[in-house]
Enzyme design. Structure first.
Site, PDB file in Angstrom:
ATOM      1  N   ALA A 113       2.602   6.656   4.915  1.00 59.78           N
ATOM      2  CA  ALA A 113       1.596   6.566   5.978  1.00 59.78           C
ATOM      3  C   ALA A 113       1.743   7.722   6.974  1.00 59.78           C
ATOM      4  O   ALA A 113       0.756   8.353   7.365  1.00 59.78           O
ATOM      5  CB  ALA A 113       1.709   5.233   6.699  1.00 59.78           C
ATOM      6  N   VAL A 153       2.353  -1.562   4.458  1.00 56.11           N
ATOM      7  CA  VAL A 153       1.987  -0.169   4.236  1.00 56.11           C
ATOM      8  C   VAL A 153       3.271   0.653   4.301  1.00 56.11           C
ATOM      9  O   VAL A 153       4.026   0.547   5.276  1.00 56.11           O
ATOM     10  CB  VAL A 153       0.998   0.299   5.326  1.00 56.11           C
ATOM     11  CG1 VAL A 153       0.733   1.789   5.236  1.00 56.11           C
ATOM     12  CG2 VAL A 153      -0.305  -0.495   5.215  1.00 56.11           C
ATOM     13  N   CYS A 154       3.540   1.433   3.267  1.00 56.71           N
ATOM     14  CA  CYS A 154       4.775   2.219   3.245  1.00 56.71           C
ATOM     15  C   CYS A 154       4.781   3.227   4.374  1.00 56.71           C
ATOM     16  O   CYS A 154       3.890   4.082   4.470  1.00 56.71           O
ATOM     17  CB  CYS A 154       4.914   2.945   1.908  1.00 56.71           C
ATOM     18  SG  CYS A 154       6.351   4.058   1.891  1.00 56.71           S
ATOM     19  N   ILE A 155       5.792   3.134   5.238  1.00 58.57           N
ATOM     20  CA  ILE A 155       5.815   3.950   6.452  1.00 58.57           C
ATOM     21  C   ILE A 155       5.893   5.446   6.161  1.00 58.57           C
ATOM     22  O   ILE A 155       5.163   6.236   6.762  1.00 58.57           O
ATOM     23  CB  ILE A 155       6.930   3.460   7.404  1.00 58.57           C
ATOM     24  CG1 ILE A 155       6.865   4.225   8.721  1.00 58.57           C
ATOM     25  CG2 ILE A 155       8.304   3.560   6.756  1.00 58.57           C
ATOM     26  CD1 ILE A 155       7.746   3.630   9.802  1.00 58.57           C
ATOM     27  N   PHE A 191       0.855  -1.194   0.000  1.00 51.90           N
ATOM     28  CA  PHE A 191       0.000   0.000   0.000  1.00 51.90           C
ATOM     29  C   PHE A 191       0.881   1.229   0.000  1.00 51.90           C
ATOM     30  O   PHE A 191       1.730   1.406   0.902  1.00 51.90           O
ATOM     31  CB  PHE A 191      -0.931  -0.030   1.219  1.00 51.90           C
ATOM     32  CG  PHE A 191      -1.918  -1.161   1.163  1.00 51.90           C
ATOM     33  CD1 PHE A 191      -1.558  -2.430   1.585  1.00 51.90           C
ATOM     34  CD2 PHE A 191      -3.203  -0.967   0.662  1.00 51.90           C
ATOM     35  CE1 PHE A 191      -2.459  -3.491   1.508  1.00 51.90           C
ATOM     36  CE2 PHE A 191      -4.101  -2.019   0.586  1.00 51.90           C
ATOM     37  CZ  PHE A 191      -3.734  -3.283   1.009  1.00 51.90           C
TER      38      PHE A 191
END
Lengths: 119, 132, 100
Positions: B83, B78-80, B40
């Site tokens: 995010a 999920v790409c930190i 994501f």
């Protein structure tokens, strides 16, 4: 066998996060020594223009990231000739060295990569 | 022949492309293929928020993604960086940046773009869903 | 090695269709989904562009998107897909390029 990626970057630099987040994908590939090239197309070609002044929009200058690409091992940058022409930019110097490709060269380029990712 | 897919989702839960991504992912498993990772990125990180409230007469695509990931024990990353800048935080990041809300749903993990590239090196096919 | 191009944006509003048709290779395929199915409307400029492409390619569209939008189909050799067929197509082509 290592798989290669062609990243097609289509967003204008100051139109939101798209351009920067596309570049981050390239930098990450470089950090892991993975083969990735970038083709700038459509409004993405605007990322390469010299003399932009992002500070007037209180934005970070993307050209620092672009210039960092070779340091990360991302050396192959391409730009679509027809997109430069469409925007009246053929005569402009690009801030970063990129090979200008016509449509049939782009067709061939795409065929050379295992993955194509367009952002 | 069973193939390994990496699927990337770049749009938020209300976008048509996000529902399309889910239906595609479901069909991928139904056809006997493997999903190595769902990654994501960009606005897609918003799907991982626990705080989405959808009207009763509408499809809750974020919830459906969660259920799908849990049911099939998928590796949902999920790409930190994406995010954080969109306000989706896990416990660790909320603590680190002293934010009140922890809103990353439990089936997801925050990690870097390296996970996308790692997935690509393992997989046979990559497809992303984003934009509209 | 052929490429499957996936378009999802309106052909009038966005430049996906124009650009895709320029960089399409012979034997590539195009899948229209979301608003991109507007390009199938009979009499539309986009349909004419699809018809006029000088390289042989295969054309597909996601059936649910065509049905939702009351599209009178132009005279184009388009195959409608459900999701299982969409997945099968992605397996068939060497690479999938999702335009966003």
């Amino acid at each position: 066998m290592i798989k290669s990626v062609l990243l097609i970057s289509r967003q204008a630099p100051w139109a939101g996060l798209g351009a920067a987040e596309a570049l981050d994908i390239a930098l990450a590939a470089g950090a892991f020594d993975l083969p990735l090239s970038i083709l700038f197309m459509d409004d993405g070609v605007l990322q390469l223009l010299d003399k932009q002044q992002p500070q007037t929009l209180e934005q970070k200058d993307l050209s620092a990231n672009l210039q960092a690409l070779p340091l990360f091992g991302i050396e192959q940058l391409y730009v679509a000739q027809h997109c430069l022409a469409q925007r009246g930019l053929d005569h402009r110097t690009l801030a970063v060295a990129a090979e200008v490709l016509d449509d049939s060269q782009i067709q061939q380029l795409i065929r050379q990569y295992d993955y194509v990712m367009t952002l | 022949m069973a193939m390994k897919f990496v699927i990337s989702v770049l749009s938020a839960s209300h976008a048509p492309s996000t529902r399309r991504a889910l239906r595609f992912a479901q069909a991928t498993l139904a056809a006997g293929h493997e999903i190595v990772r769902v990654f994501f990125y960009q606005d897609g990180v918003l799907i991982a928020s626990n705080n989405i409230v959808v009207a009763q007469d509408q499809q809750d695509i974020a919830k459906q993604w969660q259920t799908f990931i849990a049911e099939h024990k998928l590796d949902a990353v999920v790409c930190i960086a994406a995010a954080l800048r969109r306000g989706v935080l896990d416990q660790a990041e909320a603590q680190r940046y002293q934010r009140d809300a922890v809103n990353l749903a439990g089936v997801y993990q925050l990690s870097g773009l390296g996970q996308l590239h790692d997935g690509l090196q393992q997989a046979d096919r990559f497809i992303s869903f984003g934009g509209e | 090695m052929t490429t499957l191009h996936i378009l999802n944006a309106s052909p009038v509003h966005a430049s996906q269709l124009n650009s895709c048709l320029r960089v399409l290779s012979v034997e590539d395929a195009v899948v229209l989904c979301g608003e991109a199915v507007q390009a199938l409307r009979i009499g539309s400029e986009a349909a004419k562009q699809l018809q006029a492409c000088d390289r042989a390619y295969r054309l597909y569209a996601l059936e649910e998107d065509v049905c939702a939008r009351a599209i009178d189909l132009a005279d184009l050799p388009v195959t409608l897909l459900d999701y299982p067929a969409f997945v099968a197509l992605c397996v068939e082509y060497a690479r999938v390029n999702s335009w966003t």
